[in-house]
Design a protein around this motif. Structure first.
Motif: not given
Length: 364
Positions: A43-49, A266-272
């Protein structure tokens, strides 16, 4: 004149930094030993892209979406909702702290803490041309509230810096201590640095709960520890909107890059999922505390992802002995003490085996 013309008070000072050694087990800088999940990394990679397609433009200097997401996250950890207007972020909590001192301290003022405390604080004060004043904690690393109040009233600091859980001891500051400091500080800013806040034990409250009661209170957090994003460099704070507005005066233009904002969101979307490892690290920490005590060592009560233990007549020899056995911890804190970050079970087993070996060798 000596070249380059460095400020006189900076001459001869070595840059801050923990030892970086290539050893198998690295437990010295309180990193999260578990990397982001493959799903989060993707998700981070996609968001940065996606952000990369518009890097010819400056980022949102108000990082509006990120402030909203951080406010929502903080609101889940307090009895009082946090609004986006109360949130500020920067490139690591280091920059957050420096911005606070640039905005509220400076020449003719002082910043204050109680030792042992985070070793970067006096450097922030120095860089902001602010006098550094340090009081002292009790033998168990708690705070004598009467003495703390008296020192704050005497020195009238522009900024009080208090890590909770404290680094390097791991001890948390109780709510009554926060209240005492905020009241004694008057119009001075009181910063509760909760870089390790997510690791606190059940029943230990966050200072976020006290924000509505104290307009001069600032609570800072980081995504470097519990969120396993030390490489992303994202720190943030919650405070009165007026404090956040004041920081805008000293922030550099567009200080949070589009890449940083995309990564944090992106990281906050995966917080849990990311925070699920916190419980594992707490359990490993508590087991490590019990094990160290069973070895006859003194151990500070810890609400963080590290443990301070001792005492050793020559702690450097112990540190060197561990390095020789492939285990790197931190030689920090009061004389005679050492600090170990909590790692994976395998890493902690390696640490324990090495420490037993070193202590036997030195006792022989």
């Amino acid at each position: 004149m000596t070249f380059p013309p460095l400020r006189e008070e900076l001459r001869g000072i070595a840059p801050y930094g923990a030892p970086q050694l290539d050893v198998p087990v690295q437990l010295n800088v309180n990193e999260n030993p578990y990397p982001p999940s493959p799903e989060c990394a993707a998700d981070i990679a996609a968001a940065v892209a996606d952000a990369a397609t518009s890097l010819n433009r400056y980022p949102d200097r108000e990082f509006t979406e990120l402030r909203q997401a951080l406010a929502a996250y903080l609101s889940s950890d307090t009895t009082q909702p946090v609004t986006p207007a109360q949130v500020w972020a920067a490139n690591g909590s280091n920059e957050v702290m420096l911005q606070l001192l640039q905005a509220f301290a400076g020449p003719g003022t002082c910043a204050l803490s109680f030792a042992p405390t985070y070793s970067m604080y006096p450097e922030y004060a120095r860089d902001a041309m602010t006098e550094w004043v340090v009081g002292h904690r009790e033998d168990d690393f708690s705070l004598d509230l009467d003495a703390a109040r008296a020192l704050v009233l005497e020195r009238r600091p522009a900024v009080v810096l208090m890590p909770s859980p404290n680094n390097p001891t791991g001890t948390a500051l109780p709510p009554e201590a926060v209240a005492v400091l905020c009241e004694a500080a008057g119009d001075g800013i009181v910063v509760l640095d909760e870089a390790y806040g997510e690791f606190r034990r059940p029943g230990v409250p966050s200072a976020l709960d006290l924000l509505p009661e104290h307009r001069n209170l600032v609570v800072s957090r980081t995504m470097s520890k519990a969120f396993a994003l030390a490489g992303a460099r994202l720190g943030y704070l919650a405070a009165a909107p007026e404090i956040c507005d004041a920081i805008r005066v000293v922030r550099l233009p567009y200080h949070l890059s589009a890449v940083t904002q995309a990564t944090a969101l992106a990281a906050l979307r995966h917080a849990p999922a990311l925070l699920a490892r916190v419980a594992d690290l707490r359990a490993e920490r508590d087991e490590t505390v019990a094990w160290l005590q069973a070895q006859g060592l003194r151990v500070a009560a810890s609400d963080a992802n590290f443990v301070l233990f001792g005492t050793f007549a020559d702690r450097h020899r112990v540190w060197e002995g561990l390095v020789e056995r492939g285990v790197l911890i931190r030689e920090t804190g009061p004389q005679g003490w050492l600090r170990v970050s909590v790692g994976t079970p395998a890493e902690m087993t390696a640490f324990k085996d090495a420490l037993v070996d070193v202590m036997k060798e030195q006792a022989a």
